[in-house]
Design an enzyme around this catalytic site. Structure first.
Site, PDB file in Angstrom:
ATOM      1  N   ASP A 421     -10.929   0.214  -5.119  1.00 38.00           N
ATOM      2  CA  ASP A 421     -10.131  -0.911  -5.609  1.00 38.00           C
ATOM      3  C   ASP A 421     -10.398  -1.149  -7.099  1.00 38.00           C
ATOM      4  OD1 ASP A 421      -8.436  -3.086  -5.478  1.00 38.00           O
ATOM      5  OD2 ASP A 421      -9.477  -4.062  -3.823  1.00 38.00           O
ATOM      6  N   ASP A 491      -0.261  -5.737  -1.803  1.00 38.26           N
ATOM      7  CA  ASP A 491      -1.009  -6.698  -0.982  1.00 38.26           C
ATOM      8  C   ASP A 491      -0.063  -7.521  -0.123  1.00 38.26           C
ATOM      9  OD1 ASP A 491      -3.539  -6.029  -1.648  1.00 38.26           O
ATOM     10  OD2 ASP A 491      -3.863  -7.650  -3.085  1.00 38.26           O
TER      11      ASP A 491
HETATM   12  C1  DGJ Z   1      -7.355  -6.294  -3.471  1.00 42.40           C
HETATM   13  C2  DGJ Z   1      -6.761  -5.289  -2.517  1.00 42.40           C
HETATM   14  O1  DGJ Z   1      -5.447  -5.005  -2.884  1.00 42.40           O
HETATM   15  C3  DGJ Z   1      -6.855  -5.845  -1.111  1.00 42.40           C
HETATM   16  O2  DGJ Z   1      -6.257  -4.975  -0.202  1.00 42.40           O
HETATM   17  C4  DGJ Z   1      -8.298  -6.071  -0.752  1.00 42.40           C
HETATM   18  O3  DGJ Z   1      -8.972  -4.843  -0.693  1.00 42.40           O
HETATM   19  C5  DGJ Z   1      -8.933  -6.995  -1.775  1.00 42.40           C
HETATM   20  N1  DGJ Z   1      -8.733  -6.537  -3.114  1.00 42.40           N
HETATM   21  C6  DGJ Z   1     -10.418  -7.127  -1.496  1.00 42.40           C
HETATM   22  O4  DGJ Z   1     -11.062  -7.862  -2.444  1.00 42.40           O
END
Ligand code: DGJ
Length: 708
Positions: A421, A491
């Site tokens: 991430d 997301d």
């Molecule tokens: C952002 C990501 O896009 C999410 O899927 C998740 O992993 C969060 N970060 C976790 O902090």
């Protein structure tokens, strides 16, 4: 140089076919007229700003994968050199250009602009399509007519570049781009940092396309004998409209644009994030593993929240950088989880965010100099009010980032999947590692450091699947995809908005790279309630997964997911590796609500995948808004063999209580089209009336049909 251009025209067949008229392969400041823009502009060590490159030597590479022309050029006055590369892939319709820039002047040279490629474009009525969006709203396509002046698309995030404006564009030569017809050029700048794409019409003679690293705050200081290689610019041309360009990008990505197993299929997974967020406990993780295994899923991924010692990761404000298991949450360590996965016959994956730290972390306490910072100024803090980006220009930081992955995979070789991430932009544009006179190299050297680290990781761990995530789809770009197997599309798991997000993302990225998860309902971000079948059908058109708490699912939802997983496995190769045909766009559907009367036909989106032999296909149709007694929507298929007869088999049929002949129990309900046969010619010219809504399912209906 003229001769070189001729060779290029012969070698790169697409240049001729798009009626491109070559002026120069690389327009430089000092060698162009006052009308054109330079793709390369430098200030020499002595302050001179002119550059007049002339070809010295041309060599060719011809191997089974590609042909490459390499033109070595030198400035007429200074010891300044540019090597121009033009690579034409053989199995896919894709050309890449890039430049190696070097010099032996007495002191550093300032690269004031250093694009990766330039193309003159002539068209009757050129239109530009580019992809933009935002967090939770990625992949929005915008089409506009190109007019006199300069159209610029850029991104200044620093660390990610696919939220806001993305580095991929299409240019239709003949008006508004069509899905399956018309002359369209597609281009992607293979870079994850700041970029600038310009289409300039500064005289009446046509358009000029430039793409490269954004020079704003990034004048690159090039030392004598140092070689600077620009990112690659990948471009293709199709007579089959946007669909043809997309399919070329997908083929190229699977061959060489993504990590080498881009041609492999991916597992069905459950990711823990939206199910339990930071509230990780061994009990909850084991229960989620039981659930995904019971649905027939193949992989469980533990997201954010599993690490931290002195500082706990209970929210987004602490512990990034402290990559040790939080034994308060997981007393038996990762071993207990990897063992449990093995017992359940599923695989195990884990989340990391290696390029960042928090001010509340042991890492930051120990190495405050490892974060990007502007000397003498207060730190600007990101996510959680504490997040900072590590200085990837620093080799010590690169070693640290490598060691995060290395430690995890050495200690736990059972980990087969990593979600990498990146939730922060570069807000503090300064490095304590880079010398003062090279601070403007930061935005570029950050990415070169990241790529170097990823190359090291991939050399040691070529087989682990790594997902590229950046607050959703913030890093969906071909700069990083060579090191990643897939990316997190968004997301936002609201199935309705996902139809749009995935649609726009598919213009440049193949389905096996697009992680699409079944979200909960009502969905936490939007509050929208959507049926489980719709949520499954939307996620099934790419790399299928789940992003919810299975403990909260109803029996119907569990059963539908089990049916979806069963059917997806049988279609996986076709969906993940097939040729995409977008049929009805959710964006240009004409059946929108008006204040006069309800639309007569449903508002829909539809797409399909067809194999190379054209004897196997799968169709996805989604109802976006529906009303009782409304006519169903006729959808014309594409990409089939007109002379072949295809039979339709409905997949992921709706599960419904009481639909068994006995009148009791859960059964799978078919639509009238199930089992019907049609010729390819009929399906492509007349089309299908897809029965989407039923009396018990009017909102967000959907259908999947396999065609054999
Ligand atoms: C952002 C990501 O896009 C999410 O899927 C998740 O992993 C969060 N970060 C976790 O902090």
């Amino acid at each position: 140089m003229k001769r070189v251009i001729q060779i290029l025209l012969v070698m790169v067949g697409l240049l001729a076919s798009t009626q491109l008229h070559a002026i120069e392969l690389l327009p430089t400041f000092g060698d162009i007229d006052h009308i054109h823009l330079p793709a390369l502009m430098v200030q020499h060590a002595d302050g001179d700003q002119s550059l007049q490159l002339r070809a010295q030597d041309t060599t060719y590479i011809d191997n089974p994968q590609y042909k490459e022309m390499i033109i070595a050029t030198k400035d007429l006055a200074q010891p300044f050199y540019v090597t121009i590369h033009v690579r034409q892939w053989k199995a896919v319709e894709m050309t890449e250009t890039w430049y190696d820039i070097s010099h032996t002047e007495k002191r550093p040279v300032r690269l004031q602009r250093y694009d990766s490629g330039y193309l003159p474009i002539e068209g009757d009525n050129p239109h530009l399509l580019h992809i933009h969006g935002n967090w939770a709203a990625e992949g929005v396509p915008t089409v506009e007519r190109l007019t006199r002046g300069i159209k610029t698309i850029r991104n200044s995030d620093g660390a990610r570049n696919a939220h806001l404006d993305a580095p991929e564009v299409m240019i239709s030569l003949d008006g508004v781009p069509q899905e399956n017809s018309g002359r369209v050029l597609g281009a992607a700048l293979c870079w994850s940092g700041n970029f600038e794409i310009r289409v300039a019409a500064t005289d009446e003679k046509g358009f000029h396309f430039y793409a490269g690293i954004d020079p704003m705050a990034s004048e690159y200081i090039l030392s004598p004998k140092q070689v600077f290689t620009t990112p690659h610019l990948a471009y293709t041309y199709s007579n089959e409209g946007m669909g043809g360009v997309s399919r070329a990008f997908h083929r190229w990505a699977r061959t060489c644009g993504m990590m080498h197993n881009g041609n492999a299929t991916r597992s069905i997974l459950l990711n823990s994030w939206e199910g339990i967020y930071f509230d990780i406990t061994e009990e909850k993780i084991l229960a989620m593993m039981n659930d995904i295994a019971s649905f027939g899923g193949e992989l469980f991924v533990m997201d954010d929240g599993w690490f931290g010692a002195k500082y706990q990761r209970n929210s987004d404000n602490a512990a990034l950088g402290d990559w040790v298991v939080d034994t308060r949450k997981l007393p038996n360590g990762l071993e207990a989880l990897t063992d449990a996965a093995k017992d359940r016959h599923i695989k195990f994956g884990i989340w990391i965010e290696p390029e960042s730290t928090n001010t509340l972390s042991e890492l930051y306490e120990k190495h405050p100099d490892w974060v990007l910072q502007e000397r003498g100024r207060e730190l600007k803090l990101g996510r959680g009010g504490t997040q900072l980006v590590l200085d990837m220009t620093n080799p010590e930081v690169q070693d640290f980032v490598f060691s995060i992955v290395d430690n995890l995979l050495t200690k736990h070789p059972e980990i087969v999947y990593i979600k990498w991430d990146a939730n922060a932009s570069i807000q503090n544009c300064g490095s304590t590692y880079l010398p003062r006179d090279k601070q403007s190299n930061l935005y570029v050297d950050y990415h070169l450091g990241l790529i170097k680290t990823l190359e090291r990781i991939r050399a040691k761990y070529p087989n682990v699947v790594i997902q590229n995530c950046a607050s959703g789809g913030g890093r969906a770009n071909y700069g990083l995809m060579p090191y990643f197997d897939e990316f997190w599309v968004s997301d936002n798991n609201d199935a309705l908005q996902r139809v749009y997000i995935q649609w726009g993302t598919s213009y440049f990225f193949p389905s096996n790279a697009m992680a699409q998860h079944i979200g909960g309902s009502p969905y936490l971000m939007t509050g929208r309630t959507t049926p489980i079948k719709f949520r499954c059908d939307v996620a099934m058109s790419g790399r299928l997964g789940m992003e919810l708490q299975p403990a909260h699912m109803t029996d119907e939802e569990r059963l539908q997911c089990t049916v979806a997983f069963r059917d997806y496995k049988a279609l996986r190769e076709l969906i993940q590796l097939g040729n995409l045909y977008r049929l009805v766009s959710p964006y240009n559907d004409k059946c929108q609500m008006s204040n006069v009367k309800l639309p007569e036909t449903q508002s829909v989106a539809a797409l399909m995948y067809v194999n190379d032999a054209k004897d196997h296909a799968v169709l996805f149709a989604y109802g976006l808004s529906s009303f009782m007694k409304q006519a169903s929507r006729r959808i014309r298929l594409a990409g089939l063999d007109p002379n072949r007869t295809y039979t339709l088999y409905e997949k992921n049929k709706q599960v419904r209580w009481g639909s068994l002949p006995s009148g009791e129990g859960w059964g799978e309900v078919s639509s009238a089209l199930d089992g019907k046969s049609f010729t390819g010619a009929y399906l492509m010219s007349v089309g299908l009336d897809i029965p989407l809504s039923t009396e018990y399912n009017i909102d967000y209906p959907s259908r999947i049909f396999e065609l054999k």
